[in-house]
Structure formats: C-alpha cells, structure tokens
Design an enzyme around this catalytic site. Structure first.
Site, PDB file in Angstrom:
ATOM      1  N   GLU A 110      -9.524  -0.426   4.952  1.00  0.00           N
ATOM      2  CA  GLU A 110     -10.100   0.160   6.151  1.00  0.00           C
ATOM      3  C   GLU A 110     -11.425  -0.529   6.493  1.00  0.00           C
ATOM      4  O   GLU A 110     -11.992  -1.242   5.652  1.00  0.00           O
ATOM      5  CB  GLU A 110     -10.350   1.662   5.917  1.00  0.00           C
ATOM      6  CG  GLU A 110      -9.087   2.450   5.572  1.00  0.00           C
ATOM      7  CD  GLU A 110      -8.185   2.697   6.768  1.00  0.00           C
ATOM      8  OE1 GLU A 110      -7.923   1.769   7.554  1.00  0.00           O
ATOM      9  OE2 GLU A 110      -7.708   3.837   6.912  1.00  0.00           O
TER      10      GLU A 110
ATOM     11  N   ASP B 163       0.837  -1.204   0.000  1.00  0.00           N
ATOM     12  CA  ASP B 163       0.000   0.000   0.000  1.00  0.00           C
ATOM     13  C   ASP B 163       0.873   1.256   0.000  1.00  0.00           C
ATOM     14  O   ASP B 163       2.091   1.177   0.142  1.00  0.00           O
ATOM     15  CB  ASP B 163      -0.958   0.001   1.209  1.00  0.00           C
ATOM     16  CG  ASP B 163      -0.248  -0.175   2.550  1.00  0.00           C
ATOM     17  OD1 ASP B 163       0.997  -0.278   2.575  1.00  0.00           O
ATOM     18  OD2 ASP B 163      -0.940  -0.221   3.586  1.00  0.00           O
TER      19      ASP B 163
ATOM     20  N   HIS C 120      -7.370  -2.627  10.303  1.00  0.00           N
ATOM     21  CA  HIS C 120      -7.113  -2.635   8.856  1.00  0.00           C
ATOM     22  C   HIS C 120      -5.915  -3.512   8.521  1.00  0.00           C
ATOM     23  O   HIS C 120      -5.031  -3.748   9.351  1.00  0.00           O
ATOM     24  CB  HIS C 120      -6.977  -1.211   8.290  1.00  0.00           C
ATOM     25  CG  HIS C 120      -5.679  -0.523   8.554  1.00  0.00           C
ATOM     26  ND1 HIS C 120      -5.482   0.815   8.280  1.00  0.00           N
ATOM     27  CD2 HIS C 120      -4.490  -0.959   9.050  1.00  0.00           C
ATOM     28  CE1 HIS C 120      -4.243   1.152   8.580  1.00  0.00           C
ATOM     29  NE2 HIS C 120      -3.627   0.098   9.054  1.00  0.00           N
TER      30      HIS C 120
ATOM     31  N   ASN D 151      -7.362  -0.078  13.992  1.00  0.00           N
ATOM     32  CA  ASN D 151      -8.784  -0.242  13.634  1.00  0.00           C
ATOM     33  C   ASN D 151      -9.026  -1.574  12.929  1.00  0.00           C
ATOM     34  O   ASN D 151     -10.085  -1.781  12.356  1.00  0.00           O
ATOM     35  CB  ASN D 151      -9.243   0.918  12.740  1.00  0.00           C
ATOM     36  CG  ASN D 151      -8.413   1.009  11.467  1.00  0.00           C
ATOM     37  OD1 ASN D 151      -7.496   0.211  11.259  1.00  0.00           O
ATOM     38  ND2 ASN D 151      -8.720   1.969  10.616  1.00  0.00           N
TER      39      ASN D 151
HETATM   40  P1  PGA Z   1       1.983  -0.610  12.667  1.00  0.00           P
HETATM   41  O1  PGA Z   1       0.799  -0.522  11.645  1.00  0.00           O
HETATM   42  O2  PGA Z   1       2.771  -1.820  12.279  1.00  0.00           O
HETATM   43  O3  PGA Z   1       2.745   0.659  12.479  1.00  0.00           O
HETATM   44  O4  PGA Z   1       1.370  -0.760  14.022  1.00  0.00           O
HETATM   45  C1  PGA Z   1       0.012  -1.644  11.441  1.00  0.00           C
HETATM   46  C2  PGA Z   1      -0.557  -1.559  10.053  1.00  0.00           C
HETATM   47  O5  PGA Z   1      -1.264  -0.597   9.778  1.00  0.00           O
HETATM   48  O6  PGA Z   1      -0.231  -2.429   9.243  1.00  0.00           O
END
Ligand code: PGA
Length: 248
Positions: free
Chosen positions: A143, A67, A138, A136
């Site tokens: 999302e 992404d 995701h 959240n």
């Molecule tokens: P993080 O993000 O590894 O910075 O906690 C998790 C994600 O959004 O993949």
C-alpha cells in the site's frame, strides 16, 4: 521500460499471455508470481487456452502467491487463493506441489511470511511477476508508503483498497490487513510486467509511469526495473499517450 498499448482489454490480455507464455517456454522451472485481481482474468483465460493447445506448458514452472487478505481462505469467494485456484491453477492443471500460497487463515503471519520467503529463495528468486495496479497505485498489498523491507509482511489496508475490495466479495467481509510479498522482493524479480485496463486506471497509470518514483505510489517504484514491460489498454493509457515514443 517497454510499454505496449493494446486496443482494449482483450488485446491487453492476449499480449500479456503471449509474453508470459514465451517466458515460460524459455524458462521451465522458473518461479512465477501473478496478481489475483480482476485485471489478469483475461490473461489467465488466454494462457489456459494456450496450455490446452500445447503452445505452452503452464505446469513446467512454479508459482508463488503474490498476496492474500488476512483472515480469508479458499472458502471465501474473492480471496486471492480462491481466485487463483478457480481461475488459473485448477483449470491449468498445475500440481499442488508447484504452488505456494499464503494461508490467510493462519494467525501466525510471521511463519506465513517466512515460508513464502523460503519458497522464493528455494527457487532462485522470482523469474517473472505480473502485477496489477490498484486504484491507489498499490502492487500486491504494498500500500502507499509501505516501507522498503525485504521479504514478506503484513500491511494495514489503505482505505481505497478496503472500499475497492467490495467488488471481489459476495458478502461484506471486514478486511483490515493484507499479507504480501514486499515490493522490494518483487523488484528483485528478473522480469516484471505491469498490467492495467480502463479509463478508471488512467490517472494512477500516469502517476505510476510518469510521476516521480515515490512510495506514495508503490507501482512507480518499478519504473527503473531493468526488465519492466507495461501492458495496458488504450483506456488506461489515456493520460500518457503521446508521451512515450515509439508506441508498440
Ligand atoms: P484489479 O486490482 O485488477 O482488480 O483492478 C488491481 C490490483 O490491486 O492488483
């Protein structure tokens, strides 16, 4: 679902690196897709150590970027491509032609999606993806409530993602959209690894692994993947310990 609970972040990173290295050794030429958040940073370090000591050849496989923040590029500290190049591709010496990224600066996001879809198809689909779990729930920028659309797409960022994004950047960046490989395509990956660490993730890890499979928690949609490995530390496992047996 195979769940591995490591003592701490380092243990999680080591275990995840070991599983990825084993996959690469068995599947040269496969396509890999790694999350770029904070969680995989330790795994990348371990993989690079293993690459340098010739336990694995990280350049024997191909890579698809999971992404990107729409509007950000390599010169923006905290963009996915900056993180991936500086923390993984460059120190691992991966040739550029083995990597395909989303160009977050290209206004033609449709073309960016199509190019990524073509790259994935040209390599026979994703062999292994390692996904972090956002606060959240995701995965990538899938999302909550993102539709079950095949391929790649642009997603308006959830408020949780926007507020968490501050931790990645060295200056305020008004991010509104993410471009991502869709969860349905990620679910088609032959192997999926979910990683998470720390008590702050305990609640979302519980919802992802023990809650209903529901688009409100995109990571939960992976629960029935036939080759899903979850590698988390004790902190992230706080709310699920004792509910899976046996622990490994
Ligand atoms: P993080 O993000 O590894 O910075 O906690 C998790 C994600 O959004 O993949």
């Amino acid at each position: 679902m195979n769940i591995i609970i490591a003592d701490d972040y380092n243990g999680m990173s080591l275990k995840a690196a070991g599983v990825v290295a084993e996959f690469i050794n068995k599947n040269p030429g496969a396509l890999l897709c790694f999350a770029a958040g904070n969680t995989p940073a330790g795994m990348f370090e371990e993989l690079i150590k293993m690459h340098k000591s010739k336990e694995v050849d990280l350049s024997s496989v191909y890579y698809a970027e999971l992404d990107e923040w729409v509007g950000l590029g390599y010169s923006d500290r905290g963009s996915c491509c900056q993180v991936m190049f500086d923390n993984y591709y460059t120190p691992a010496g991966i040739p550029k032609e083995k990597i395909h990224i989303f160009d977050g600066l290209d206004k033609d996001t449709k073309t960016q999606c199509r190019l990524m879809e073509d790259w994935i198809a040209a390599h026979g689909g994703i062999g292994l993806t390692v996904l972090g779990i956002g606060m959240n729930g995701h995965i990538g920028f899938n999302e909550p409530y993102v539709p079950d659309t095949k391929g790649c797409f642009v997603v308006p960022l959830d408020n949780v993602t926007k507020s968490v994004s501050i931790k990645y950047f060295d200056r305020p960046l008004p991010v509104e959209y993410g471009i991502t490989i869709g969860w349905s395509t990620l679910k088609d990956a032959k192997n999926v690894i979910l990683i998470a660490d720390g008590e702050k993730k305990a609640q979302i890890v519980e919802a992802s692994l023990r809650g209903p499979m529901d688009p409100s928690v995109p990571a939960s949609l992976m629960q029935d993947h036939p080759a899903l490995t979850v590698i988390i530390d004790k902190g992230a496992a706080t709310r699920i310990r004792g509910r899976f047996s046996p622990f490994r």
